[in-house]
Design an enzyme around this catalytic site. Structure first.
Site, PDB file in Angstrom:
ATOM      1  N   ARG A  82      13.456  -8.892 -35.987  1.00 44.93           N
ATOM      2  CA  ARG A  82      14.044  -9.986 -36.390  1.00 44.93           C
ATOM      3  C   ARG A  82      14.465 -10.362 -37.645  1.00 44.93           C
ATOM      4  O   ARG A  82      15.485 -10.831 -38.223  1.00 44.93           O
ATOM      5  CB  ARG A  82      13.345 -11.261 -35.381  1.00 44.93           C
ATOM      6  CG  ARG A  82      14.249 -12.272 -35.355  1.00 44.93           C
ATOM      7  CD  ARG A  82      13.533 -13.350 -34.417  1.00 44.93           C
ATOM      8  NE  ARG A  82      12.377 -13.996 -34.709  1.00 44.93           N
ATOM      9  CZ  ARG A  82      11.531 -14.704 -34.094  1.00 44.93           C
ATOM     10  NH1 ARG A  82      11.714 -14.951 -32.839  1.00 44.93           N
ATOM     11  NH2 ARG A  82      10.283 -15.112 -34.699  1.00 44.93           N
ATOM     12  N   LYS A 184      16.702 -16.533 -38.405  1.00 46.33           N
ATOM     13  CA  LYS A 184      15.392 -17.347 -38.539  1.00 46.33           C
ATOM     14  C   LYS A 184      15.662 -18.074 -39.942  1.00 46.33           C
ATOM     15  O   LYS A 184      14.926 -16.985 -40.736  1.00 46.33           O
ATOM     16  CB  LYS A 184      14.390 -17.031 -38.190  1.00 46.33           C
ATOM     17  CG  LYS A 184      13.115 -17.594 -37.862  1.00 46.33           C
ATOM     18  CD  LYS A 184      12.002 -17.138 -37.127  1.00 46.33           C
ATOM     19  CE  LYS A 184      10.836 -18.153 -36.816  1.00 46.33           C
ATOM     20  NZ  LYS A 184      11.130 -19.109 -35.920  1.00 46.33           N
ATOM     21  N   GLU A 220      18.623 -25.027 -27.060  1.00 46.53           N
ATOM     22  CA  GLU A 220      17.187 -25.030 -27.929  1.00 46.53           C
ATOM     23  C   GLU A 220      16.711 -26.158 -27.622  1.00 46.53           C
ATOM     24  O   GLU A 220      17.080 -27.106 -27.329  1.00 46.53           O
ATOM     25  CB  GLU A 220      17.228 -24.523 -29.313  1.00 46.53           C
ATOM     26  CG  GLU A 220      17.857 -23.342 -29.642  1.00 46.53           C
ATOM     27  CD  GLU A 220      16.714 -22.299 -30.192  1.00 46.53           C
ATOM     28  OE1 GLU A 220      15.594 -22.640 -30.063  1.00 46.53           O
ATOM     29  OE2 GLU A 220      17.086 -21.446 -30.931  1.00 46.53           O
TER      30      GLU A 220
HETATM   31  C1  LIG Z   1      11.033 -19.192 -34.221  1.00 43.33           C
HETATM   32  C2  LIG Z   1      11.925 -19.935 -33.403  1.00 43.33           C
HETATM   33  C3  LIG Z   1      11.704 -19.896 -32.104  1.00 43.33           C
HETATM   34  C4  LIG Z   1      10.362 -19.343 -31.290  1.00 43.33           C
HETATM   35  O1  LIG Z   1      10.633 -17.917 -31.646  1.00 43.33           O
HETATM   36  P1  LIG Z   1       8.929 -16.965 -31.308  1.00 43.33           P
HETATM   37  O2  LIG Z   1       9.345 -15.533 -31.642  1.00 43.33           O
HETATM   38  O3  LIG Z   1       8.934 -17.180 -30.055  1.00 43.33           O
HETATM   39  O4  LIG Z   1       7.913 -17.856 -32.128  1.00 43.33           O
HETATM   40  C5  LIG Z   1      12.504 -20.673 -31.299  1.00 43.33           C
HETATM   41  N1  LIG Z   1      13.922 -21.304 -31.870  1.00 43.33           N
HETATM   42  C6  LIG Z   1      13.841 -21.398 -33.251  1.00 43.33           C
HETATM   43  C7  LIG Z   1      14.947 -22.228 -33.603  1.00 43.33           C
HETATM   44  C8  LIG Z   1      12.972 -20.846 -33.963  1.00 43.33           C
HETATM   45  O5  LIG Z   1      13.146 -20.664 -35.166  1.00 43.33           O
END
Ligand SMILES: *Cc1c(COP(=O)(O)O)cnc(C)c1O
Length: 340
Positions: A82, A184, A220
């Protein structure tokens, strides 16, 4: 070596300066070999793109102590992958999966005394990050980069057992339809602070963000992904290019399908059709699952299973995934990475 003298069960999700962190520099087209350092501050150019233009990425994952005392990471290769796709989107150099996982290993081993013991409900949270640095002023990709990993022990998310919380649909958007929602990056978070504050002020745990193009579908839940369990027992989660692909979400989807033979669907989840769900939850590394009691939208609170009790399907998915993460339940091939 002995574990640190901490009250593990009482720890919260807050910063702690542990002994070592990993740092590696990219310059002239290549990463250096990286090393552990003790200093918890960085000295970077005032012109760094990470400071001005948001050229930065981060990750979050955890290390767990198993019943047999060994330490393991949960799917670190997925976090590496990722971070690579985030790096591509922001024109930053990739950190290879091997380098990423090795950095996590080094940080966990060097801070072994801070990895919470089995049975405490606490974990070691790892925060990898990638930032554009170096002297620069124009809007362009940075001349140099830093990849770092630091860590701290964090307590169990739910101190008194899992409890549902309520969310409200926000009128703000977190990402543009073809923007950086799936990456991210810190920029997505800066813009979410004010909507979060609004929701918190009104007594909700966080916001539900709808799809930015039509505002009819759930995307989300704060900084976590949404899932619902239909009245027919299917595991449903929204599909959209502006959702951050949660590793926890895809792990739950797999557990639902393979361990419990549930039907699984990635598809549109309409905010006006919440009646299709018997249970709902938010998922991410920090809490694994936060049960959603209700969602406030258009002047009314839609309650799923209950505002006070976690639903049975949510509970069994949670118990199974957490069991896998601690090594108590057999994991699918490749999900567990042993540190020692
Ligand atoms: C990090 C994140 C998640 C959760 O991802 P995981 O890999 O399950 O920790 C979900 N939504 C957003 C916006 C994130 O930044």
């Amino acid at each position: 070596m002995k574990k640190a003298a901490l009250d593990w069960g009482k720890l919260s999700f807050s910063y702690m300066n542990t002994d070592y962190r990993y740092i590696s520099h990219w310059k002239d087209g290549a990463w250096d070999s990286g090393k552990l350092v003790t200093e918890n501050t960085l000295t970077i150019s005032e012109g760094s793109t990470a400071l001005h233009y948001g050229q930065q990425a981060f990750e979050g994952l955890k290390a767990y102590t198993r019943k047999d005392g060994r330490t393991q990471l949960f799917r670190p290769d997925r976090n590496a992958a990722r971070m690579q796709s985030t790096a591509d989107r922001l024109l930053m150099p990739r950190v290879s999966t091997e380098k990423f996982v090795d950095a996590c290993d080094q940080v966990v081993k060097a801070n072994w005394k801070y990895v919470p013991p089995y049975g405490t409900g606490a974990t070691l949270y790892l925060r990898p990050f990638l930032i554009g640095v170096g002297d620069n002023i124009g809007v362009r990709a940075a001349p140099e980069y830093i990849f770092g990993v630091f860590c701290m022990p964090v307590g169990p998310y739910f101190k008194g057992g899992m409890t549902p919380v309520n969310f409200m649909v926000s009128t703000w958007d977190r990402a543009a339809p073809r923007g950086t929602g799936a990456a991210k990056v810190g920029g997505n978070y800066a813009g979410s602070l004010m909507p979060h504050e609004e929701a918190a002020h009104k007594g909700y745990a966080d916001c539900i963000y709808l799809d930015p193009a039509t505002h009819t579908k759930i995307e989300e839940v704060g900084a976590a992904n949404f899932f619902g369990i239909t009245k027919a027992g299917a595991f449903v989660t929204p599909l959209s290019p502006s959702i951050l692909p949660s590793i926890t979400k895809y792990s739950l989807l797999y557990v639902a399908g393979e361990y419990f033979k549930m039907k699984t669907e990635e598809r549109d989840v309409f905010i006006d059709n919440l009646d299709e769900f018997a249970e709902a939850g938010a998922c991410g590394t920090a809490a694994v699952i936060t049960p959603i009691g209700g969602i406030f939208h258009n002047g009314k609170l839609h309650v799923f299973h209950s505002e006070t009790e976690v639903g049975p399907v949510t509970k069994k998915l949670y118990d199974t995934l957490v069991g896998i993460q601690y090594g108590d339940v057999e994991a699918p091939e490749g999900w567990i990475h042993f540190v020692d």
